[in-house]
Design a protein around this motif. Sequence first.
Motif, short mmCIF file in Angstrom:
data_model
loop_
_atom_site.label_atom_id
_atom_site.label_comp_id
_atom_site.label_asym_id
_atom_site.label_seq_id
_atom_site.Cartn_x
_atom_site.Cartn_y
_atom_site.Cartn_z
N UNK A 182 3.06 3.69 3.07
CA UNK A 182 2.18 2.85 2.06
C UNK A 182 2.18 1.41 2.20
N UNK A 183 3.45 0.75 2.32
CA UNK A 183 3.67 -0.55 2.46
C UNK A 183 2.98 -1.02 4.05
N UNK A 184 3.08 -0.31 4.89
CA UNK A 184 2.49 -0.38 6.47
C UNK A 184 0.98 -0.45 6.41
N UNK A 185 0.29 0.13 5.30
CA UNK A 185 -0.99 0.69 5.37
C UNK A 185 -1.90 -0.42 4.53
N UNK A 186 -2.93 -0.93 4.93
CA UNK A 186 -3.75 -1.66 4.12
C UNK A 186 -4.85 -0.94 3.45
N UNK A 187 -4.71 0.32 3.60
CA UNK A 187 -5.59 1.25 2.85
C UNK A 187 -5.24 2.02 1.65
N UNK A 188 -3.83 2.06 1.47
CA UNK A 188 -3.25 2.85 0.58
C UNK A 188 -2.92 2.28 -0.73
N UNK A 189 -3.18 3.06 -1.83
CA UNK A 189 -2.81 2.54 -3.16
C UNK A 189 -1.81 3.58 -3.66
#
Length: 162
Positions: free
Chosen positions: A48-55
Motif C-alpha cells: 500500500x505504501x508503495x502504491x499511488x493507487x491504494x487506500x
Amino acid sequence: MTLPPNNAEVTFRRVTSANVSEICELSETLSEEQRDFVADNGTSIAEGFCSQSAWFRGVYADDVLIGFVMVHDGSDWDDGIDCPGPYLWRFMIARPFQGQGFGKQAISRIAMRLRSQGVRELYTSYGLGPGSPQAFYEKLGFSPTGGMFDEEVEVVLQLAER
C-alpha cells in the motif's frame, strides 16, 4: 483481546507508527486455512505504501482494532491490478471478531464511500477451497464476472442505488 459490543460502529483509521504493529499482528489470529487466502497485513501495508493507487486503513469497531482493508483505484500496471473499477485488494477481519457482522458493516461503509464518489461497481477476487471467503462475498451480493484475477475468481458488487 478486548471484544467490542455487537452494536459497535465500524470505522476506518489511517495506518500510523502508533498502530502498524498491532495491525500486522492481526494476521496471526487467522486460521491456517484462512491464511492461505489472505495476504499478511505487513506485506499488504508495504504494498500500500508503495502504491499511488491504494487506500488502506485499520478497521475498528468503536475503539477496538478488528481488521485491515485496502482498496485499489483500479487498473495500475505497476501494482499488477487490471480492473475496470475500484478493487478490494485486501480485506480481513481478525478471527476473534468474525461472525459478528463487522465484516459486513465494513464492506457496507466502503460501498457507501465509493458510491459517494460516483463509483458504480466494486471488484474483488478470491481463491477456492477450504477457508475460502467465497460464501462471505456471496452473502454480501458479490457475483462472478466470469473472469479470473490471476488464479482467483473475479467478482463484482453493484453499488448503484436500486
